[in-house]
Write a protein that holds these residues in place. Sequence first.
Motif, PDB file in Angstrom:
ATOM      1  N   MET A   1       0.838  -1.184   0.000  1.00  0.00           N
ATOM      2  CA  MET A   1       0.000   0.000   0.000  1.00  0.00           C
ATOM      3  C   MET A   1       0.881   1.244   0.000  1.00  0.00           C
ATOM      4  SD  MET A   1      -3.178  -0.990   0.262  1.00  0.00           S
ATOM      5  CE  MET A   1      -3.298  -2.658  -0.322  1.00  0.00           C
ATOM      6  N   ILE A 122     -10.398  -0.207   5.001  1.00  0.00           N
ATOM      7  CA  ILE A 122      -9.049   0.280   4.724  1.00  0.00           C
ATOM      8  C   ILE A 122      -9.136   1.782   4.411  1.00  0.00           C
ATOM      9  CG2 ILE A 122      -9.158  -0.161   2.234  1.00  0.00           C
ATOM     10  CD1 ILE A 122      -6.299  -1.214   2.390  1.00  0.00           C
ATOM     11  N   PRO A 124      -8.653   4.918   2.275  1.00  0.00           N
ATOM     12  CA  PRO A 124      -8.480   5.134   0.827  1.00  0.00           C
ATOM     13  C   PRO A 124      -7.157   5.817   0.508  1.00  0.00           C
ATOM     14  CG  PRO A 124     -10.670   5.833   1.525  1.00  0.00           C
ATOM     15  CD  PRO A 124      -9.885   5.532   2.774  1.00  0.00           C
ATOM     16  N   SER A 126      -5.720   5.467  -3.253  1.00  0.00           N
ATOM     17  CA  SER A 126      -5.630   4.732  -4.509  1.00  0.00           C
ATOM     18  C   SER A 126      -5.023   5.557  -5.631  1.00  0.00           C
ATOM     19  CB  SER A 126      -7.038   4.289  -4.924  1.00  0.00           C
ATOM     20  OG  SER A 126      -6.998   3.736  -6.200  1.00  0.00           O
ATOM     21  N   ASP A 151     -16.888  -1.307  -9.597  1.00  0.00           N
ATOM     22  CA  ASP A 151     -15.728  -1.299  -8.697  1.00  0.00           C
ATOM     23  C   ASP A 151     -15.793  -2.583  -7.872  1.00  0.00           C
ATOM     24  OD1 ASP A 151     -13.733  -0.763  -6.846  1.00  0.00           O
ATOM     25  OD2 ASP A 151     -15.027   0.555  -5.641  1.00  0.00           O
ATOM     26  N   CYS A 153     -14.458  -5.032  -5.000  1.00  0.00           N
ATOM     27  CA  CYS A 153     -13.755  -4.855  -3.712  1.00  0.00           C
ATOM     28  C   CYS A 153     -13.804  -3.383  -3.297  1.00  0.00           C
ATOM     29  CB  CYS A 153     -12.309  -5.329  -3.769  1.00  0.00           C
ATOM     30  SG  CYS A 153     -12.117  -7.055  -4.224  1.00  0.00           S
ATOM     31  N   LEU A 159     -13.904   4.263  -4.555  1.00  0.00           N
ATOM     32  CA  LEU A 159     -13.630   4.218  -6.000  1.00  0.00           C
ATOM     33  C   LEU A 159     -14.931   4.161  -6.810  1.00  0.00           C
ATOM     34  CD1 LEU A 159     -10.487   1.900  -6.113  1.00  0.00           C
ATOM     35  CD2 LEU A 159     -10.627   4.395  -5.912  1.00  0.00           C
ATOM     36  N   GLU A 176     -18.515  -6.056  -2.582  1.00  0.00           N
ATOM     37  CA  GLU A 176     -17.698  -6.081  -1.363  1.00  0.00           C
ATOM     38  C   GLU A 176     -18.142  -7.288  -0.536  1.00  0.00           C
ATOM     39  OE1 GLU A 176     -15.054  -4.336   0.163  1.00  0.00           O
ATOM     40  OE2 GLU A 176     -15.432  -5.885   1.671  1.00  0.00           O
ATOM     41  N   ALA A 181     -17.699  -3.414   5.901  1.00  0.00           N
ATOM     42  CA  ALA A 181     -17.242  -2.423   4.917  1.00  0.00           C
ATOM     43  C   ALA A 181     -18.421  -1.928   4.082  1.00  0.00           C
ATOM     44  CB  ALA A 181     -16.172  -3.030   4.018  1.00  0.00           C
ATOM     45  N   SER A 203     -20.930  -9.347  -2.110  1.00  0.00           N
ATOM     46  CA  SER A 203     -20.557 -10.359  -3.096  1.00  0.00           C
ATOM     47  C   SER A 203     -19.078 -10.719  -2.992  1.00  0.00           C
ATOM     48  CB  SER A 203     -20.851  -9.805  -4.501  1.00  0.00           C
ATOM     49  OG  SER A 203     -20.422 -10.699  -5.493  1.00  0.00           O
ATOM     50  N   ASN A 220      -9.255  -2.260  -6.783  1.00  0.00           N
ATOM     51  CA  ASN A 220      -8.081  -2.187  -5.909  1.00  0.00           C
ATOM     52  C   ASN A 220      -8.278  -3.321  -4.899  1.00  0.00           C
ATOM     53  OD1 ASN A 220      -5.945  -1.480  -4.270  1.00  0.00           O
ATOM     54  ND2 ASN A 220      -6.975   0.297  -3.379  1.00  0.00           N
ATOM     55  N   PRO A 222      -7.509  -6.832  -2.423  1.00  0.00           N
ATOM     56  CA  PRO A 222      -6.437  -7.201  -1.481  1.00  0.00           C
ATOM     57  C   PRO A 222      -5.330  -7.880  -2.277  1.00  0.00           C
ATOM     58  CG  PRO A 222      -8.583  -8.164  -0.868  1.00  0.00           C
ATOM     59  CD  PRO A 222      -8.737  -7.607  -2.234  1.00  0.00           C
ATOM     60  N   ALA A 243      -8.885  -6.693   3.942  1.00  0.00           N
ATOM     61  CA  ALA A 243      -8.665  -5.683   2.889  1.00  0.00           C
ATOM     62  C   ALA A 243      -7.279  -5.797   2.275  1.00  0.00           C
ATOM     63  CB  ALA A 243      -8.867  -4.285   3.474  1.00  0.00           C
TER      64      ALA A 243
END
Length: 316
Positions: A1, A122, A124, A126, A151, A153, A159, A176, A181, A203, A220, A222, A243
């Motif tokens: 990261m 997590i 952000p 990105s 998007d 995850c 995002l 997600e 989250a 999902s 983005n 894991p 994450a």
Amino acid sequence: MTARAPASATLGDRPSPRLRPGKLATPGDWLIQAEKLYAKHRVALGQVATNAHDEALYLLLRTLGLPLDSKPAVLRRKLTAEEQARVAEVFRRRTAGHVPAAYLTREAFLGEHRFHVDERVIIPRSYFLELLPEQIPQWLPANKPVRRAVDVCTGSGCLAILLAHQFPEAKVDASELSPDALAVARFNVATHRLAKRVKLFHSDVFDAVPAVKYDLILSNPPYVPTRELRDLPAEFKQEPAMALDGGRDGLDIIRKLLCQARDRLQPHGLVVLEVGGLRAAMDRAFPGLDLHWLHTEDGEDCVCLVQAARLINWRG
Ligand SMILES: C[S@@+](CC[C@H](N)C(=O)[O-])C[C@H]1O[C@@H](n2cnc3c(N)ncnc32)[C@H](O)[C@@H]1O
């Protein structure tokens, strides 16, 4: 990261006041003291800002309820006893306690966009912030506006929300797996008034996402190899392991995503993946995909792109 730009705390000047021993009377005194504490406790940066000065300034302004674009003069004003105690507690938690700054302030920024964050997601940071406005659209047909994007995850939903802002005609889906989250994402989507255009799905990658052909699939995911998780600094260990953990070689979710994406793309569509520094591992694992690596401020091994034609013919 990797480190992303901090929220826009714009007080550029370092404070002039000298710290009197035992006396932390002004924000300027605290800024000097905070930088010492960051060094003493070996605070890990990169979640909110890349240097102690910027992050400490951001925390100071937020803790005191001051605008992030305050004038330098605010550093010289006298703090009340209550303010001093509040600031001391925040820097104690940030430095000795190693609590990430964004979990203290309950917010994070991507550019001008502000998101609620807490320990369920997590923080952000990105590369898509820099890639979405210019580089990614260059790979999309000019005569076909993005109408469907996803998007995968989504975490805090940041995002998916950027996608909706970037492509105002698009319907955006987001998947997600963590219910916690997802609750944060739902809050952020509502706060950005995008509930009509951004749909969230609980999902595992695409498993529970309705069968739609997308112009753009972005993720983005894991991607930290499991064995590397234990070596992360304390700050990063406070983010949800789910994450970060990408399985044995970091590619578990990415493999699944690429396989499922084959049936999810328009003929002109794109998949764009943020994968940290995994370029060598990705090129080795997916030689048939001829991945294209986008240029980011940290080099060309962090974000890759694959076009539908490549993916559809891929026998992975
Ligand atoms: C690196 S974080 C990215 C979050 C967000 N997109 C961002 O950029 O800040 C990855 C997210 O994927 C979620 N996740 C992990 N495994 C997943 C899976 N199998 N399917 C969907 N989401 C998953 C995690 O819970 C986490 O929120």
